[in-house]
Design an enzyme around this catalytic site. Sequence first.
Site, short mmCIF file in Angstrom:
data_model
loop_
_atom_site.label_atom_id
_atom_site.label_comp_id
_atom_site.label_asym_id
_atom_site.label_seq_id
_atom_site.Cartn_x
_atom_site.Cartn_y
_atom_site.Cartn_z
N ARG A 195 -11.37 -4.07 -21.21
CA ARG A 195 -11.66 -2.67 -20.87
C ARG A 195 -10.46 -1.78 -21.20
O ARG A 195 -10.59 -0.56 -21.22
CB ARG A 195 -11.97 -2.55 -19.38
CG ARG A 195 -13.19 -3.35 -18.94
CD ARG A 195 -13.26 -3.46 -17.43
NE ARG A 195 -13.56 -2.19 -16.79
CZ ARG A 195 -13.55 -2.00 -15.48
NH1 ARG A 195 -13.24 -3.02 -14.66
NH2 ARG A 195 -13.85 -0.81 -14.97
N HIS A 238 -12.44 -5.19 -5.59
CA HIS A 238 -13.72 -5.38 -4.91
C HIS A 238 -13.56 -6.36 -3.75
O HIS A 238 -14.23 -6.23 -2.73
CB HIS A 238 -14.78 -5.93 -5.88
CG HIS A 238 -15.31 -4.91 -6.83
ND1 HIS A 238 -14.66 -4.61 -8.00
CD2 HIS A 238 -16.40 -4.13 -6.79
CE1 HIS A 238 -15.36 -3.67 -8.64
NE2 HIS A 238 -16.42 -3.37 -7.93
N ASP A 311 -12.81 5.37 -6.15
CA ASP A 311 -13.58 4.20 -6.54
C ASP A 311 -14.50 3.86 -5.37
O ASP A 311 -14.39 4.45 -4.28
CB ASP A 311 -12.64 3.03 -6.86
CG ASP A 311 -13.24 2.03 -7.85
OD1 ASP A 311 -14.48 2.05 -8.04
OD2 ASP A 311 -12.48 1.22 -8.41
#
Length: 565
Positions: A195, A238, A311
């Site tokens: 990414r 996460h 986020d």
Amino acid sequence: MKNRKIFIKKFVRPILVSSIMIFSGSFCFAQKNTVNFWSNLPNDQLAAKITDEMTDTELLSQTFMFGWAGAEPPELLYQWVERGLGSVKVFGWNTDDIHLVAKSISGLQKKASKNRFQIPLFVATDQEGGWIRHVKGDTSITPGNMAIGAGGYPADSWYSAYYISREIRSLGINMNFAPTVDLFTDHDSSIIGTRSFGDDPDKAGILGAAFVSGSEAAGVLSTAKHFPGHGDTSLDSHGKLPVINIDFETFKKRELTPYLYLIKEKVPAVMSGHLSFPQIETSGAPASLSHYFLTELLRNQLGYEGLIITDDMMMVGATVYAGTMSNAFKMALDAGNDIILSSTTARLNEALWIKNLELMSTDSEFRNRVKGAARRVIKAKLDYFKSGNAAPLYPDSKTIDSLIPDREGEKFFLEQACRSVTVEKQGSLPLTAEKAGRVLLMGSLTSFFEAGKKRYSGAGEFHYSYEIGPNETQWVLDNIAGVAGAYDTIIICVSSENHVKIAEYFKGSGKKVIVLCNMSPTLAEKLQWADSILLGYSWRCDYSLKAMLAAVNGEFVPAGTKPYN
């Protein structure tokens, strides 16, 4: 008397606030407003006028962005929109049917248009290109950021953003959580990897700025992420809060550099990351909840004027520090975020809503912070939706099939993939059919086998899953001997550690092995014994696989450069 006051504070007041919130939609309509979103006033004046006339419910709602889990938005989300929800997020769980995505967006925007201020929704998604592609269906699977970095052309970044944005724009999506300008510092990272544009801060800034410009040309707002930088950790926020132990001088020269380019380019939005830098923010607070990072540094010192968006607040990296979800939302607003993102739609009586709404009535400083965030959101919406180049509020499902995939984009992405292909090890390349002998193609994607057999017409095929697990890996290793023995050359696709294990079966076999590494280039480090290795950097990307096979066959000379040291 004391017990009575405690009872009222703990039980009665929350019930009253909840009741007010539940019925606030009707109360809002009972109040008079002198303007709406489409009134003919300068944008800054109109944003101020609207927020002056808003209720606390409407102000706080404008700072929230919710996602949904089902194929279509639930009634609960429509109820939030009716109460003034500012934004929604399209995640990748429910996007295979892009016609349904467009229908859902249109329905939500129609509901928003019936509110007393008629404020449209920001509709966001993560369509970075490459690995991260939340809107699925027939949207383009592109080479992605690291491939752009390997090619090194800002024009490739501009056109990647342009064609990606044209596709999602046709669905009514007006905000994209891209570009990712995290640096490829930790090569073991499972969350950033390809990414990233690479490890060069200046190059990431230049390519990121080009991406912002291409998005704007296509009529979609871009969002740089993950501020202040997710590249120097292998942990995924996460599941836990990553801690990045670097000093301020390293941070300034490395992590901050791309954002200097993006701020100069006037990037519309920045996403704050759930990342702790304890040598810089000594409290250990994640940047997403840090007044220092978002207000003192990003706003005041770097001069950033656009939106700041968290986020996903459902990530452990946010809640582990704050303790509760309601406190995390409060801290995020206090820190300087303008939009608070949640991947799930909150219930109407959740504490993250009730407690913060109640706090607005008792804490004027907090209310002013919420009002300032709502004003910035509305001003950004006015600038965008009145620009003449905005995504349609009510997308036409009849046009979608002619716009997705983008026909011009298909030609461009193949050319871009060719520019990114990198020779890790030259070996016997180029390898024409005459030189290759009997060829066995090993991989996962149909496009790979089709493109391979066009060049090596008698080639054999050995299929395994792209996201292969340990059991299937062992099955391949147990059965490959009976297939591979008849072949001279093995052309194998590698995109995971289990694919590496399969490729290693051929080490010392005497066969000519050509490795097409089409995910993280670090996977090739264990395969240097192979005859030849090409890097493509891209997740499940037909364009990159076709480009690498063309390079193997000598149809062009690869000129990509590995974008990290």
